[in-house]
Motif scaffolding. Sequence first.
Motif, short mmCIF file in Angstrom:
data_model
loop_
_atom_site.label_atom_id
_atom_site.label_comp_id
_atom_site.label_asym_id
_atom_site.label_seq_id
_atom_site.Cartn_x
_atom_site.Cartn_y
_atom_site.Cartn_z
N ILE A 1 50.85 35.41 35.32
CA ILE A 1 50.51 34.45 36.37
C ILE A 1 50.61 35.19 37.70
O ILE A 1 51.65 35.73 38.03
CB ILE A 1 51.46 33.24 36.36
CG1 ILE A 1 51.62 32.69 34.94
CG2 ILE A 1 50.95 32.16 37.31
CD1 ILE A 1 50.34 32.31 34.27
N ALA B 1 55.48 29.74 40.01
CA ALA B 1 54.55 29.44 38.91
C ALA B 1 55.34 29.11 37.66
O ALA B 1 54.96 28.24 36.87
CB ALA B 1 53.63 30.62 38.66
N GLY B 2 56.48 29.82 37.47
CA GLY B 2 57.30 29.53 36.31
C GLY B 2 57.83 28.11 36.33
O GLY B 2 57.83 27.42 35.32
N LEU C 1 54.54 27.05 33.83
CA LEU C 1 54.88 27.62 32.52
C LEU C 1 55.63 26.68 31.58
O LEU C 1 55.34 26.67 30.38
CB LEU C 1 55.65 28.92 32.69
CG LEU C 1 54.79 30.18 32.78
CD1 LEU C 1 55.64 31.40 33.03
CD2 LEU C 1 53.97 30.37 31.50
N ALA D 1 45.52 33.28 36.17
CA ALA D 1 46.07 33.95 35.00
C ALA D 1 45.30 35.25 34.81
O ALA D 1 44.08 35.23 34.69
CB ALA D 1 45.95 33.08 33.76
N TYR E 1 55.42 36.43 34.96
CA TYR E 1 55.17 35.36 35.93
C TYR E 1 56.05 35.54 37.16
O TYR E 1 57.02 36.30 37.14
CB TYR E 1 55.44 34.00 35.29
CG TYR E 1 56.90 33.72 35.00
CD1 TYR E 1 57.66 32.90 35.82
CD2 TYR E 1 57.53 34.30 33.89
CE1 TYR E 1 58.99 32.64 35.55
CE2 TYR E 1 58.86 34.05 33.62
CZ TYR E 1 59.59 33.22 34.45
OH TYR E 1 60.91 32.98 34.18
#
Length: 300
Positions: free
Chosen positions: A146, A102-103, A107, A273, A98
């Motif tokens: 991601i 996004a993390g 996530l 994804a 990732y």
Amino acid sequence: MLDVRRMQVLRAVVTSGSITAAAANLGFTPSAVSQQVAALERETGMSLLERIGRGVRPTAAGALLTEHAAIICRHVAEAELALADLRAGRTGRISIRYFATAGQALLPPALATLRREHPGVQVDLKLTDPEDPLPEVRSGRADVAIVVHRAADPVGGGVRLVHLLDDPYRVVLPRGHRLQRKRVIELAELAEEPWVGNEWPAGPCVRLLLDGCAAAGFTPSFVVESEDYANAQGFVAAGLGISVIPRLGLGNPHPGVVVRRVTRPEPTRVIQAAVRESALDSPPVACLLDALRAAATSAG
């Protein structure tokens, strides 16, 4: 090489004490059982059974093969059970790559769901910034990544893209800037401004932004380069320039800046994804994708 099926027939004969009883248990004819044992004796070059009255008992070689047949049977049963656990998602491993924003946004809640629903699955999680995580999936080193993927860029064979979120860019201005009173700013109005970069080295997010500027008829002049969105906002707050940052990267705006929408065009990064097609049938992967979509809906 010894035939495992014949070894299992021998084990059935030894366990039941006669060829007739073994045939009944196996659903074979006594002749078929005798043929299997005879073939195994030819393979080993040794006698495996000896008659005692109406039954049979194993020779030393027969007893040895029977013992190993039992071990093989136990290992096969264990393998079948392990495979069933893996198929059902009770065990296994999932590798995820990732990028930072996004993390932060997607996530954590998705991984919490994965851990709750598949507690026996190990997770290999790795941040790839500033590298694009998509090659990790292409090469088979990761199951899911991601990614920010431009439509013009090739995906590669064996990889499926699953849409998660459209993340529009926002312009970040220092307080008191001449454009602060406007709620929506055209991208072309920023052409003469000094710009603060927010991703170094440049990756797909910067390329999307530059594509938007090109569509508005200019190339931005970067006077400061920073490595992340928080640092970029600090430079903007100090009056060194403006910056254009994806909405997900503005979770905690600097108190010295104002954030406005941009239009004509509104640069938008599409967060997806990237999944190995061979992993799509995995229950943990399916769970993760559903959880990522749910997190993206909440973040959007």
